[in-house]
Write a protein that holds these residues in place. Structure first.
Motif, PDB file in Angstrom:
ATOM      1  N   TRP A  80      -0.192  -0.367   2.555  1.00 56.14           N
ATOM      2  CA  TRP A  80      -0.047   0.636   3.601  1.00 56.14           C
ATOM      3  C   TRP A  80       1.358   1.246   3.582  1.00 56.14           C
ATOM      4  CZ3 TRP A  80      -2.481   3.810   6.574  1.00 56.14           C
ATOM      5  CH2 TRP A  80      -1.898   4.318   7.732  1.00 56.14           C
ATOM      6  N   GLU A  81       2.346   0.406   3.415  1.00 54.96           N
ATOM      7  CA  GLU A  81       3.730   0.879   3.453  1.00 54.96           C
ATOM      8  C   GLU A  81       4.195   1.487   2.129  1.00 54.96           C
ATOM      9  OE1 GLU A  81       6.018  -2.482   4.690  1.00 54.96           O
ATOM     10  OE2 GLU A  81       5.081  -2.522   6.677  1.00 54.96           O
ATOM     11  N   ASN A  82       3.534   1.167   1.040  1.00 56.70           N
ATOM     12  CA  ASN A  82       3.976   1.610  -0.292  1.00 56.70           C
ATOM     13  C   ASN A  82       2.831   2.173  -1.133  1.00 56.70           C
ATOM     14  OD1 ASN A  82       6.847   0.425  -0.288  1.00 56.70           O
ATOM     15  ND2 ASN A  82       5.549  -1.283   0.339  1.00 56.70           N
ATOM     16  N   PRO A  83       2.082   3.156  -0.632  1.00 54.53           N
ATOM     17  CA  PRO A  83       0.944   3.656  -1.425  1.00 54.53           C
ATOM     18  C   PRO A  83       1.385   4.279  -2.753  1.00 54.53           C
ATOM     19  CG  PRO A  83       1.364   5.105   0.434  1.00 54.53           C
ATOM     20  CD  PRO A  83       2.236   3.886   0.610  1.00 54.53           C
ATOM     21  N   ASP A  84       2.622   4.772  -2.815  1.00 52.75           N
ATOM     22  CA  ASP A  84       3.103   5.382  -4.056  1.00 52.75           C
ATOM     23  C   ASP A  84       3.464   4.350  -5.120  1.00 52.75           C
ATOM     24  OD1 ASP A  84       2.734   7.924  -3.035  1.00 52.75           O
ATOM     25  OD2 ASP A  84       4.757   7.987  -2.172  1.00 52.75           O
ATOM     26  N   ALA A  85       3.471   3.063  -4.763  1.00 50.95           N
ATOM     27  CA  ALA A  85       3.735   2.016  -5.749  1.00 50.95           C
ATOM     28  C   ALA A  85       2.574   1.889  -6.733  1.00 50.95           C
ATOM     29  CB  ALA A  85       3.985   0.673  -5.058  1.00 50.95           C
ATOM     30  N   TYR A  86       1.402   2.373  -6.329  1.00 45.44           N
ATOM     31  CA  TYR A  86       0.237   2.339  -7.218  1.00 45.44           C
ATOM     32  C   TYR A  86       0.355   3.468  -8.234  1.00 45.44           C
ATOM     33  CZ  TYR A  86      -4.556   3.129  -8.777  1.00 45.44           C
ATOM     34  OH  TYR A  86      -5.672   3.329  -9.545  1.00 45.44           O
ATOM     35  N   GLU A  87       0.423   3.094  -9.502  1.00 54.08           N
ATOM     36  CA  GLU A  87       0.489   4.055 -10.599  1.00 54.08           C
ATOM     37  C   GLU A  87      -0.737   3.838 -11.482  1.00 54.08           C
ATOM     38  OE1 GLU A  87       4.234   3.915 -12.671  1.00 54.08           O
ATOM     39  OE2 GLU A  87       5.303   3.522 -10.794  1.00 54.08           O
ATOM     40  N   PRO A  88      -1.760   4.686 -11.330  1.00 55.79           N
ATOM     41  CA  PRO A  88      -3.022   4.476 -12.057  1.00 55.79           C
ATOM     42  C   PRO A  88      -2.863   4.310 -13.562  1.00 55.79           C
ATOM     43  CG  PRO A  88      -3.237   6.254 -10.478  1.00 55.79           C
ATOM     44  CD  PRO A  88      -1.788   5.881 -10.497  1.00 55.79           C
ATOM     45  N   ARG A  89      -1.961   5.046 -14.175  1.00 57.37           N
ATOM     46  CA  ARG A  89      -1.802   4.937 -15.639  1.00 57.37           C
ATOM     47  C   ARG A  89      -1.300   3.559 -16.047  1.00 57.37           C
ATOM     48  NH1 ARG A  89      -2.506   9.809 -18.058  1.00 57.37           N
ATOM     49  NH2 ARG A  89      -1.985  11.659 -16.850  1.00 57.37           N
ATOM     50  N   ARG A  90      -0.457   2.961 -15.232  1.00 58.66           N
ATOM     51  CA  ARG A  90       0.097   1.644 -15.547  1.00 58.66           C
ATOM     52  C   ARG A  90      -0.757   0.516 -14.985  1.00 58.66           C
ATOM     53  NH1 ARG A  90       5.359   0.495 -12.760  1.00 58.66           N
ATOM     54  NH2 ARG A  90       4.108  -0.846 -11.481  1.00 58.66           N
ATOM     55  N   GLU A  91      -1.287   0.708 -13.803  1.00 60.87           N
ATOM     56  CA  GLU A  91      -1.967  -0.362 -13.068  1.00 60.87           C
ATOM     57  C   GLU A  91      -3.462  -0.443 -13.355  1.00 60.87           C
ATOM     58  OE1 GLU A  91      -0.093  -2.352 -11.428  1.00 60.87           O
ATOM     59  OE2 GLU A  91       1.686  -1.170 -11.013  1.00 60.87           O
ATOM     60  N   GLY A  92      -4.066   0.638 -13.828  1.00 59.86           N
ATOM     61  CA  GLY A  92      -5.518   0.653 -13.962  1.00 59.86           C
ATOM     62  C   GLY A  92      -6.141   1.049 -12.637  1.00 59.86           C
ATOM     63  N   SER A  93      -7.245   0.450 -12.305  1.00 63.27           N
ATOM     64  CA  SER A  93      -7.933   0.796 -11.055  1.00 63.27           C
ATOM     65  C   SER A  93      -7.174   0.231  -9.857  1.00 63.27           C
ATOM     66  CB  SER A  93      -9.360   0.237 -11.061  1.00 63.27           C
ATOM     67  OG  SER A  93      -9.328  -1.174 -10.961  1.00 63.27           O
ATOM     68  N   MET A  94      -7.452   0.791  -8.703  1.00 61.68           N
ATOM     69  CA  MET A  94      -6.825   0.294  -7.482  1.00 61.68           C
ATOM     70  C   MET A  94      -7.248  -1.158  -7.244  1.00 61.68           C
ATOM     71  SD  MET A  94      -6.467   2.016  -3.746  1.00 61.68           S
ATOM     72  CE  MET A  94      -5.215   3.163  -4.321  1.00 61.68           C
ATOM     73  N   ARG A  95      -8.477  -1.474  -7.566  1.00 60.79           N
ATOM     74  CA  ARG A  95      -8.972  -2.853  -7.436  1.00 60.79           C
ATOM     75  C   ARG A  95      -8.114  -3.810  -8.269  1.00 60.79           C
ATOM     76  NH1 ARG A  95     -13.799  -5.574  -6.398  1.00 60.79           N
ATOM     77  NH2 ARG A  95     -14.063  -7.424  -7.661  1.00 60.79           N
ATOM     78  N   SER A  96      -7.822  -3.422  -9.501  1.00 59.83           N
ATOM     79  CA  SER A  96      -6.994  -4.266 -10.372  1.00 59.83           C
ATOM     80  C   SER A  96      -5.585  -4.401  -9.826  1.00 59.83           C
ATOM     81  CB  SER A  96      -6.935  -3.687 -11.788  1.00 59.83           C
ATOM     82  OG  SER A  96      -8.202  -3.714 -12.375  1.00 59.83           O
ATOM     83  N   TRP A  97      -5.047  -3.291  -9.327  1.00 61.45           N
ATOM     84  CA  TRP A  97      -3.699  -3.311  -8.763  1.00 61.45           C
ATOM     85  C   TRP A  97      -3.635  -4.253  -7.569  1.00 61.45           C
ATOM     86  CZ3 TRP A  97      -1.829  -0.300  -4.249  1.00 61.45           C
ATOM     87  CH2 TRP A  97      -0.451  -0.398  -4.081  1.00 61.45           C
ATOM     88  N   ILE A  98      -4.600  -4.143  -6.681  1.00 61.09           N
ATOM     89  CA  ILE A  98      -4.625  -4.992  -5.489  1.00 61.09           C
ATOM     90  C   ILE A  98      -4.805  -6.458  -5.884  1.00 61.09           C
ATOM     91  CG2 ILE A  98      -5.997  -5.558  -3.435  1.00 61.09           C
ATOM     92  CD1 ILE A  98      -6.256  -2.497  -3.010  1.00 61.09           C
ATOM     93  N   ALA A  99      -5.637  -6.724  -6.881  1.00 62.95           N
ATOM     94  CA  ALA A  99      -5.823  -8.102  -7.348  1.00 62.95           C
ATOM     95  C   ALA A  99      -4.522  -8.652  -7.929  1.00 62.95           C
ATOM     96  CB  ALA A  99      -6.938  -8.168  -8.386  1.00 62.95           C
ATOM     97  N   ARG A 100      -3.789  -7.826  -8.681  1.00 63.34           N
ATOM     98  CA  ARG A 100      -2.502  -8.271  -9.235  1.00 63.34           C
ATOM     99  C   ARG A 100      -1.481  -8.522  -8.131  1.00 63.34           C
ATOM    100  NH1 ARG A 100      -4.003  -5.210 -13.597  1.00 63.34           N
ATOM    101  NH2 ARG A 100      -3.137  -3.258 -12.839  1.00 63.34           N
TER     102      ARG A 100
END
Length: 187
Positions: free
Chosen positions: A62-82
């Protein structure tokens, strides 16, 4: 349980979170809370600590939505799991270090082995939950119901070659659970 979420959904969700839409956080929570909580619980083996990690992960998103970088992280699901694994491993390390200091027993190496085992188990759970249904079904039949590849093929209604292929690919995916380093980063 969400499967491979489309990249468009991920981008829109990130944009909605960046705009501060509380409904977006609720939608994200509804979609991924069970993944986050079960992963944290698998690592920590503590319901209260898993609840806390769940709150921390969604708070961070919620506080850092820009920390998600799809090219590096993959899907949002994968990012959240990591994020979840990282935070849970960090908490486990802190708790074990405190217990280590209090007890005065054990070695630093034993502590690290325990953390690595917990992280690998959480990653294996995530891999199994995320793999395509045909692979997961083949593994479940072979390992939980003790079917050989011929019985698995018959149960799934596929050829024996296809059953062997599914089992081999599923096991290859699972084998990566132990090969990745434990991420010591925190949120």
């Amino acid at each position: 349980m969400a499967k491979d979420t489309p990249p468009r959904w991920d981008r829109r969700m990130q944009q909605r979170l960046a705009r501060g839409e509380a409904a977006a956080l609720g939608e994200l929570y509804d979609r991924f809370a069970s993944l986050v909580h079960s992963t944290a619980h698998r690592v920590l083996d503590d319901e209260e600590a898993a609840d806390q990690v769940t709150r921390e992960v969604f708070g961070y998103v919620w506080e850092n939505p820009d920390a998600y970088e799809p090219r590096r992280e993959g899907s949002m699901r994968s990012w959240i799991a990591r994020l979840t694994r990282s935070q849970a491993v960090h908490r486990l390390r802190q708790a074990e270090a405190a217990a280590f200091t209090e007890r005065g027993g054990g070695t630093q190496e034993e502590l690290e082995q325990k953390v690595r085992r917990a992280a690998a188990a959480a990653r294996a759970d995530y891999i199994v939950q995320s793999m395509p249904t045909p692979l997961r079904q083949a593994l479940e039949l072979a390992y939980f119901q003790r079917r050989d590849y011929r019985q698995t093929a018959a149960d799934l209604g596929v050829t024996e070659d296809e059953a062997r292929r599914r089992l081999r690919l599923g096991l290859q995916l699972l084998s990566t659970a132990n090969t990745r380093p434990v991420d010591g980063r925190t949120l």
